[in-house]
Design a protein around this motif. Structure first.
Motif, mmCIF file in Angstrom:
data_model
loop_
_atom_site.group_PDB
_atom_site.id
_atom_site.type_symbol
_atom_site.label_atom_id
_atom_site.label_comp_id
_atom_site.label_asym_id
_atom_site.label_seq_id
_atom_site.Cartn_x
_atom_site.Cartn_y
_atom_site.Cartn_z
ATOM 1 N N UNK A 3 0.834 -1.206 0.000
ATOM 2 C CA UNK A 3 0.000 0.000 0.000
ATOM 3 C C UNK A 3 0.867 1.254 0.000
ATOM 4 N N UNK A 4 1.924 1.244 0.833
ATOM 5 C CA UNK A 4 2.833 2.386 0.884
ATOM 6 C C UNK A 4 3.561 2.560 -0.443
ATOM 7 N N UNK A 5 3.959 1.447 -1.065
ATOM 8 C CA UNK A 5 4.638 1.510 -2.362
ATOM 9 C C UNK A 5 3.701 2.082 -3.419
ATOM 10 N N UNK A 6 2.442 1.614 -3.415
ATOM 11 C CA UNK A 6 1.470 2.108 -4.385
ATOM 12 C C UNK A 6 1.251 3.612 -4.206
ATOM 13 N N UNK A 7 1.095 4.047 -2.967
ATOM 14 C CA UNK A 7 0.909 5.468 -2.687
ATOM 15 C C UNK A 7 2.140 6.263 -3.126
ATOM 16 N N UNK A 81 -8.163 9.955 2.110
ATOM 17 C CA UNK A 81 -7.370 10.668 1.105
ATOM 18 C C UNK A 81 -7.188 9.709 -0.053
ATOM 19 N N UNK A 82 -7.249 10.215 -1.284
ATOM 20 C CA UNK A 82 -7.189 9.294 -2.416
ATOM 21 C C UNK A 82 -6.594 9.942 -3.663
ATOM 22 N N UNK A 83 -6.061 9.065 -4.501
ATOM 23 C CA UNK A 83 -5.532 9.436 -5.801
ATOM 24 C C UNK A 83 -6.559 8.978 -6.822
ATOM 25 N N UNK A 84 -7.004 9.876 -7.674
ATOM 26 C CA UNK A 84 -8.082 9.594 -8.620
ATOM 27 C C UNK A 84 -7.590 9.877 -10.036
ATOM 28 N N UNK A 85 -7.883 8.956 -10.961
ATOM 29 C CA UNK A 85 -7.542 9.147 -12.364
ATOM 30 C C UNK A 85 -8.788 9.619 -13.105
ATOM 31 N N UNK A 86 -8.661 10.711 -13.863
ATOM 32 C CA UNK A 86 -9.783 11.257 -14.626
ATOM 33 C C UNK A 86 -10.114 10.301 -15.773
ATOM 34 N N UNK A 87 -11.375 9.898 -15.861
ATOM 35 C CA UNK A 87 -11.835 9.021 -16.933
ATOM 36 C C UNK A 87 -12.395 9.829 -18.106
ATOM 37 N N UNK A 88 -13.181 10.860 -17.779
ATOM 38 C CA UNK A 88 -13.750 11.693 -18.833
ATOM 39 C C UNK A 88 -14.290 12.978 -18.251
ATOM 40 N N UNK A 89 -14.550 13.913 -19.136
ATOM 41 C CA UNK A 89 -15.191 15.165 -18.772
ATOM 42 C C UNK A 89 -16.402 15.351 -19.676
ATOM 43 N N UNK A 90 -17.468 15.900 -19.123
ATOM 44 C CA UNK A 90 -18.669 16.165 -19.913
ATOM 45 C C UNK A 90 -18.908 17.671 -19.894
ATOM 46 N N UNK A 114 -18.105 18.749 -16.283
ATOM 47 C CA UNK A 114 -18.244 17.781 -15.195
ATOM 48 C C UNK A 114 -17.146 16.751 -15.371
ATOM 49 N N UNK A 115 -16.370 16.530 -14.327
ATOM 50 C CA UNK A 115 -15.263 15.571 -14.376
ATOM 51 C C UNK A 115 -15.665 14.280 -13.675
ATOM 52 N N UNK A 116 -15.300 13.149 -14.271
ATOM 53 C CA UNK A 116 -15.585 11.840 -13.703
ATOM 54 C C UNK A 116 -14.280 11.066 -13.593
ATOM 55 N N UNK A 117 -14.110 10.343 -12.482
ATOM 56 C CA UNK A 117 -12.857 9.632 -12.287
ATOM 57 C C UNK A 117 -13.016 8.313 -11.558
ATOM 58 N N UNK A 118 -11.880 7.616 -11.412
ATOM 59 C CA UNK A 118 -11.815 6.323 -10.721
ATOM 60 C C UNK A 118 -10.738 6.416 -9.644
ATOM 61 N N UNK A 119 -11.057 5.968 -8.444
ATOM 62 C CA UNK A 119 -10.091 5.960 -7.350
ATOM 63 C C UNK A 119 -9.039 4.893 -7.652
ATOM 64 N N UNK A 120 -7.769 5.318 -7.704
ATOM 65 C CA UNK A 120 -6.653 4.391 -7.926
ATOM 66 C C UNK A 120 -6.150 3.808 -6.610
ATOM 67 N N UNK A 121 -6.178 4.625 -5.562
ATOM 68 C CA UNK A 121 -5.685 4.192 -4.245
ATOM 69 C C UNK A 121 -6.259 5.137 -3.197
ATOM 70 N N UNK A 122 -6.621 4.591 -2.044
ATOM 71 C CA UNK A 122 -7.122 5.434 -0.954
ATOM 72 C C UNK A 122 -6.548 4.959 0.367
ATOM 73 N N UNK A 123 -6.477 5.894 1.310
ATOM 74 C CA UNK A 123 -5.958 5.594 2.648
ATOM 75 C C UNK A 123 -6.788 6.340 3.677
ATOM 76 N N UNK A 124 -6.924 5.729 4.841
ATOM 77 C CA UNK A 124 -7.639 6.368 5.943
ATOM 78 C C UNK A 124 -6.961 7.686 6.272
ATOM 79 N N UNK A 125 -7.775 8.716 6.534
ATOM 80 C CA UNK A 125 -7.202 10.027 6.809
ATOM 81 C C UNK A 125 -8.131 10.815 7.718
#
Length: 146
Positions: A3-7, A81-90, A114-125
């Motif tokens: 998890x730490x490596x991914x973050x 807290x999370x890292x999100x990748x943008x999938x598309x914008x409308x 409008x921006x839409x995305x997917x969570x790549x990684x999240x951590x308790x915060x």
């Protein structure tokens, strides 16, 4: 840990990204996930969705809202807290019609997209995750026994 490596890897990618928006799809942003259950999310098939306000990422996106619908949320909890990748914008054109821009060169302003995305990684915060749930009925039964 993995998890730490991914973050760390996502954080490094975030730092390497250009501060401009040549292309919207695939951009990585960072922020705090907030659960949402509004009518908008249910209409888009994301009853268990939420949103992230961009805290870090390309300068034009700072402060923008990124919607995360349905399965794109993964195991993310409210206030993670999370890292999100943008999938598309409308993009919402002033004359009322919508289209999906391939880049922000098509749009006059990010505020109309409008921006839409997917969570790549999240951590308790910040807020501890509530893992135990006691329903009101159970509480009432417990009180009656005393």
């Amino acid at each position: 840990s993995t998890c730490e490596q991914e973050a760390d890897e996502l954080e490094a990618e975030l730092q390497r990204q250009p501060d401009t928006l040549e292309q919207l799809t695939g951009i990585l942003i960072f922020g705090i996930f907030r659960c949402a259950s509004s009518v908008v999310y249910r209409q888009d098939g994301g009853a268990n969705g939420g949103e992230v306000i961009v805290e870090r990422g390309p300068r034009p996106l700072l402060g923008c809202r990124v919607h995360v619908l349905g399965n794109n949320r993964g195991n993310t909890w409210d206030f993670d807290k999370c890292w999100v990748r943008i999938l598309l914008g409308r993009y919402h054109h002033p004359e009322g019609h919508r289209h999906v821009p391939s880049s922000l060169a098509d749009t006059t302003t990010i505020e109309r997209t409008d921006l839409y995305g997917r969570v790549e990684h999240s951590e308790e915060f910040g807020v501890k995750r509530q893992k135990l749930f006691v329903c009101t009925r159970s509480k009432m039964r417990g009180e009656r026994k005393h």
